[in-house]
Motif scaffolding. Structure first.
Motif, PDB file in Angstrom:
ATOM      1  N   PRO A   6       0.827  -1.207   0.000  1.00  0.00           N
ATOM      2  CA  PRO A   6       0.000   0.000   0.000  1.00  0.00           C
ATOM      3  C   PRO A   6       0.861   1.256   0.000  1.00  0.00           C
ATOM      4  O   PRO A   6       2.075   1.199   0.220  1.00  0.00           O
ATOM      5  CB  PRO A   6      -0.812  -0.121   1.300  1.00  0.00           C
ATOM      6  N   THR A   7       0.248   2.387  -0.239  1.00  0.00           N
ATOM      7  CA  THR A   7       0.969   3.658  -0.229  1.00  0.00           C
ATOM      8  C   THR A   7       1.675   3.836   1.117  1.00  0.00           C
ATOM      9  O   THR A   7       1.051   3.714   2.170  1.00  0.00           O
ATOM     10  CB  THR A   7       0.006   4.827  -0.465  1.00  0.00           C
ATOM     11  N   PRO A   8       2.979   4.137   1.104  1.00  0.00           N
ATOM     12  CA  PRO A   8       3.720   4.236   2.362  1.00  0.00           C
ATOM     13  C   PRO A   8       3.498   5.578   3.046  1.00  0.00           C
ATOM     14  O   PRO A   8       3.080   6.554   2.424  1.00  0.00           O
ATOM     15  CB  PRO A   8       5.169   4.106   1.912  1.00  0.00           C
ATOM     16  N   ALA A   9       3.799   5.610   4.328  1.00  0.00           N
ATOM     17  CA  ALA A   9       3.808   6.882   5.042  1.00  0.00           C
ATOM     18  C   ALA A   9       4.961   7.723   4.518  1.00  0.00           C
ATOM     19  O   ALA A   9       6.025   7.201   4.199  1.00  0.00           O
ATOM     20  CB  ALA A   9       3.969   6.646   6.539  1.00  0.00           C
ATOM     21  N   PRO A  10       4.779   9.039   4.397  1.00  0.00           N
ATOM     22  CA  PRO A  10       5.856   9.897   3.895  1.00  0.00           C
ATOM     23  C   PRO A  10       6.967  10.047   4.930  1.00  0.00           C
ATOM     24  O   PRO A  10       6.792   9.734   6.106  1.00  0.00           O
ATOM     25  CB  PRO A  10       5.156  11.235   3.653  1.00  0.00           C
ATOM     26  N   ALA A  11       8.109  10.528   4.486  1.00  0.00           N
ATOM     27  CA  ALA A  11       9.225  10.786   5.399  1.00  0.00           C
ATOM     28  C   ALA A  11       8.829  11.883   6.376  1.00  0.00           C
ATOM     29  O   ALA A  11       8.059  12.795   6.046  1.00  0.00           O
ATOM     30  CB  ALA A  11      10.466  11.198   4.621  1.00  0.00           C
ATOM     31  N   GLY A  12       9.347  11.785   7.574  1.00  0.00           N
ATOM     32  CA  GLY A  12       9.044  12.786   8.590  1.00  0.00           C
ATOM     33  C   GLY A  12      10.079  12.738   9.694  1.00  0.00           C
ATOM     34  O   GLY A  12      11.075  12.012   9.595  1.00  0.00           O
ATOM     35  N   PRO A  13       9.858  13.474  10.759  1.00  0.00           N
ATOM     36  CA  PRO A  13      10.823  13.499  11.864  1.00  0.00           C
ATOM     37  C   PRO A  13      10.881  12.153  12.573  1.00  0.00           C
ATOM     38  O   PRO A  13       9.930  11.364  12.522  1.00  0.00           O
ATOM     39  CB  PRO A  13      10.260  14.590  12.786  1.00  0.00           C
ATOM     40  N   ILE A  14      12.008  11.912  13.226  1.00  0.00           N
ATOM     41  CA  ILE A  14      12.199  10.666  13.958  1.00  0.00           C
ATOM     42  C   ILE A  14      12.525  11.021  15.401  1.00  0.00           C
ATOM     43  O   ILE A  14      13.507  11.718  15.671  1.00  0.00           O
ATOM     44  CB  ILE A  14      13.341   9.824  13.346  1.00  0.00           C
TER      45      ILE A  14
END
Length: 268
Positions: free
Chosen positions: A210-218
């Motif tokens: 499925p469509t992945p979660a976008p990049a973001g803070p960790i």
């Protein structure tokens, strides 16, 4: 300034990867090698999740493969791969094994000093994991200081360099051409493609996702798992193929071989 002969005279390229594996050499053979070349390649990877279909050993597998190909082309010894890296943010996924930054720093520091003690003066670390970058650079700085403090004869000539194969410009350009925005930031099709080329059994794990979660803070492993529930960051590894992987290996090895040859020829 005259360049040191040992650093400007490159050995003839080895014909097989076996010839440049440090673990397959005897100590007299290493001493003989050091008469002609002061360079050595250290593969650095990580053991961490790469999404629901990617191999946990992706970063170590790819770093070692690129290192061996660079070593084969340049005739430079390659150490065993350091397969554990700084992967704290992936610990929310089963199978990930992480070193704390201080532990990885200590490991790399000791590896560099061990090699320098025997006469190696150019330590070329081929890295497969972005989370290792800051710690590796800190380890190099500490190793240089330690070599000088311990009075090692090679201290003034010791140089370390980090080469991230996945950030080589030709690799990044080809990934953009092939995958566009679906390359993403973790469990990328480019790195998965290389593992498919190296280990054909991994092809069986490939499936549409499925469509992945976008990049973001960790902000830690729990936060990462919440933001990226299947482990991917904007990537579509189903686009990967073993054919692409062979291309990425060649592109990375070509770029890093040139970098290594320039590194070996630099003045102390």
């Amino acid at each position: 300034m005259t360049q040191p002969e040992a650093l400007t005279t490159l050995p003839r390229p080895a014909s097989t990867t076996e010839a440049i594996r440090l673990q397959l050499r005897s100590w007299p053979e290493v001493e003989t090698y050091l008469q002609d070349c002061k360079g050595v390649i250290v593969p650095l990877g990580s053991t961490e999740q790469h999404g629901p279909t990617g191999a946990i050993g992706t970063d170590a597998l790819t770093a070692e493969a690129v290192a061996l190909e660079v070593g084969r082309r340049c005739g430079v010894l390659v150490t065993p791969a350091q397969a554990f890296g700084m992967a704290e943010h992936h610990l929310g996924f089963a199978g990930t094994v992480s070193l704390q930054p201080s532990t990885l720093l200590a490991v790399l520091h000791d590896v560099v000093l061990s090699l320098a003690r025997h006469g190696f003066e150019r330590i070329f670390v081929i890295n497969g994991h972005g989370g290792n970058i800051a710690t590796a650079k800190a380890a190099f700085a500490q190793a240089h200081a330690s070599a000088a403090a311990r009075g090692l004869p090679q201290a003034e000539r010791l140089r370390c360099r980090l080469a991230n194969w996945f950030m080589a410009p030709p690799v990044m350009q080809k990934a953009r051409e092939l995958y566009g925005e679906r390359e993403g930031h973790h469990a990328t099709p480019s790195e998965i493609a290389l593992t498919l080329h190296l280990e054909p059994s991994l092809v069986a794990k490939q499936r549409p996702l499925p469509t992945p979660a976008p990049a973001g803070p960790i902000h830690g492993p729990e936060d990462f798992r919440r933001r990226h529930p299947d482990g991917r960051m904007g990537s579509d590894p189903y686009l990967a193929s073993a054919t692409d992987g062979a291309l990425f290996l060649d592109l990375a090895a070509t770029a890093l071989s040139s970098d290594l040859e320039r590194f070996l020829a630099e003045e102390a």
